[in-house]
Design an enzyme around this catalytic site. Structure first.
Site, PDB file in Angstrom:
ATOM      1  N   LYS A   1       3.124   9.665  24.987  1.00 41.42           N
ATOM      2  CA  LYS A   1       1.805   9.044  25.145  1.00 41.42           C
ATOM      3  C   LYS A   1       1.584   8.396  26.510  1.00 41.42           C
ATOM      4  CE  LYS A   1       0.404   8.037  20.442  1.00 41.42           C
ATOM      5  NZ  LYS A   1      -0.040   6.958  19.557  1.00 41.42           N
TER       6      LYS A   1
ATOM      7  N   ASP B   1      -6.583   6.045  18.468  1.00 45.22           N
ATOM      8  CA  ASP B   1      -5.880   5.199  17.492  1.00 45.22           C
ATOM      9  C   ASP B   1      -6.741   4.008  17.072  1.00 45.22           C
ATOM     10  OD1 ASP B   1      -3.775   6.925  17.769  1.00 45.22           O
ATOM     11  OD2 ASP B   1      -2.604   5.625  19.081  1.00 45.22           O
TER      12      ASP B   1
ATOM     13  N   ILE C   1       0.122  -1.386  10.067  1.00 48.44           N
ATOM     14  CA  ILE C   1       0.098  -0.018  10.607  1.00 48.44           C
ATOM     15  C   ILE C   1       1.245   0.816  10.050  1.00 48.44           C
ATOM     16  CG2 ILE C   1      -1.099  -0.748  12.712  1.00 48.44           C
ATOM     17  CD1 ILE C   1       1.423  -0.064  14.284  1.00 48.44           C
TER      18      ILE C   1
END
Ligand code: ATR
Length: 283
Positions: free
Chosen positions: A70, A107, A222
């Site tokens: 990422k 996200d 999460i």
């Protein structure tokens, strides 16, 4: 079907074979009737630049990125969306018509989409938010909360310097709070989110006393293995609305589809239960 009508997407990661993204996106290919396939793309980090550059030649519409790609991807794509730059990570790449690569991060939209579907009465501006953790997940969630009008984010992290860096990068009313003060940081919070890996299978639980948690506070985690952490269950037992992390993963999918194909597939109960069964099957 013409050759041009066949759509390819994949998830680049290392390791990646545990990912539920192919299951989810292939459900949407079958739901929408769009011909195509979402594939696993296991990829060691040194191969990322060439792999991203190959997407256009292979007729991919784009790709999702997961650990450990990422950050590196920000140096490779031709244009980074300002939100992804702020969050500091790319989770979604779009191949544009001219073959150039555009990187963004969905996200934060996944976090909001899940909360809004699971707890329709949730309002980001209802009061301050308390966020535990200051990693990549936290960055997306702090951005999401502030974009929904949270008047303040109380950011609690074991490593204070990391939280301070996050606050400086994201900007806005983020107050860094020491790890030892985390229990009291729940007092008066409208939203409380765990973004650490604590509570995940194989990790210690999140050690957080909920005595100060208000009755109206909405709680989110999460972590999605297990589907509901001890933290989520403890909040629910007190009567609070509390959601696990699977929904965040699912809800970052439709915005990606909008970018790749111009349509937003539905997050159905059937999809959710299929994903849940797949995760439980691993247990
Ligand atoms: P991600 O990008 O998935 O959020 P990360 O960048 O590794 O992952 O961040 C993990 C978060 O969990 C961090 O906030 C980390 O705290 P530190 O910044 O102090 O490392 C937190 N975390 C992980 N294990 C922890 C533990 N045992 N106690 C407290 N916090 C922990």
């Amino acid at each position: 079907m013409t050759d041009q009508a066949y759509h390819l997407i994949g998830v680049m990661g290392w390791p990646v074979m545990h990912s539920r993204s192919p299951l989810m996106h292939n459900y949407w290919f079958s739901q929408t009737g769009l011909p195509g396939k979402y594939v696993f793309l296991p990829l060691e980090p040194h191969r990322l630049p060439a792999a991203l550059r190959s997407l256009h030649a292979l007729n991919f519409a784009g790709a999702n990125l997961t650990i450990p790609h990422k950050l590196q991807a920000m140096e490779i794509v031709d244009e980074v969306d300002p939100v992804a730059r702020k969050i500091g990570a790319i989770s979604c790449v779009v191949v544009r018509d001219d073959g150039s690569l555009w990187g963004t991060n969905n996200d934060w939209l996944g976090f909001l989409g899940n909360l809004k579907q699971s707890v329709p009465e949730w309002r980001g501006d209802a009061g301050p938010a308390t966020v535990i953790g200051a990693g990549g997940g936290s960055r997306a969630i702090c951005h999401a909360l502030l974009s929904e009008g949270a008047p303040a984010v109380r950011l609690v992290n074991r490593t204070r310097a990391k939280a301070e860096r996050l606050a400086a990068d994201i900007g806005g009313p983020i107050e860094v709070i020491g790890w030892e003060a985390r229990h009291d940081a729940l007092d008066g919070a409208a939203t409380v989110v765990n973004t650490t890996s604590l509570g995940m299978v194989g990790q210690p639980p999140l050690d957080l006393r909920l005595d100060a948690l208000g009755a109206e506070a909405v709680v989110a985690d999460i972590v999605y293995t297990p589907l509901e952490t001890r933290f989520v269950k403890a909040a629910q037992a007190r009567g609070n609305r509390a959601v696990g992390g699977l929904g965040m993963l699912i809800h970052q999918g439709p915005p990606a589809w909008k970018l790749w194909f111009g349509l937003e597939p539905k997050v159905t109960d059937e999809l959710r239960s299929m994903m849940e069964k797949s995760i439980l099957g691993d247990g």
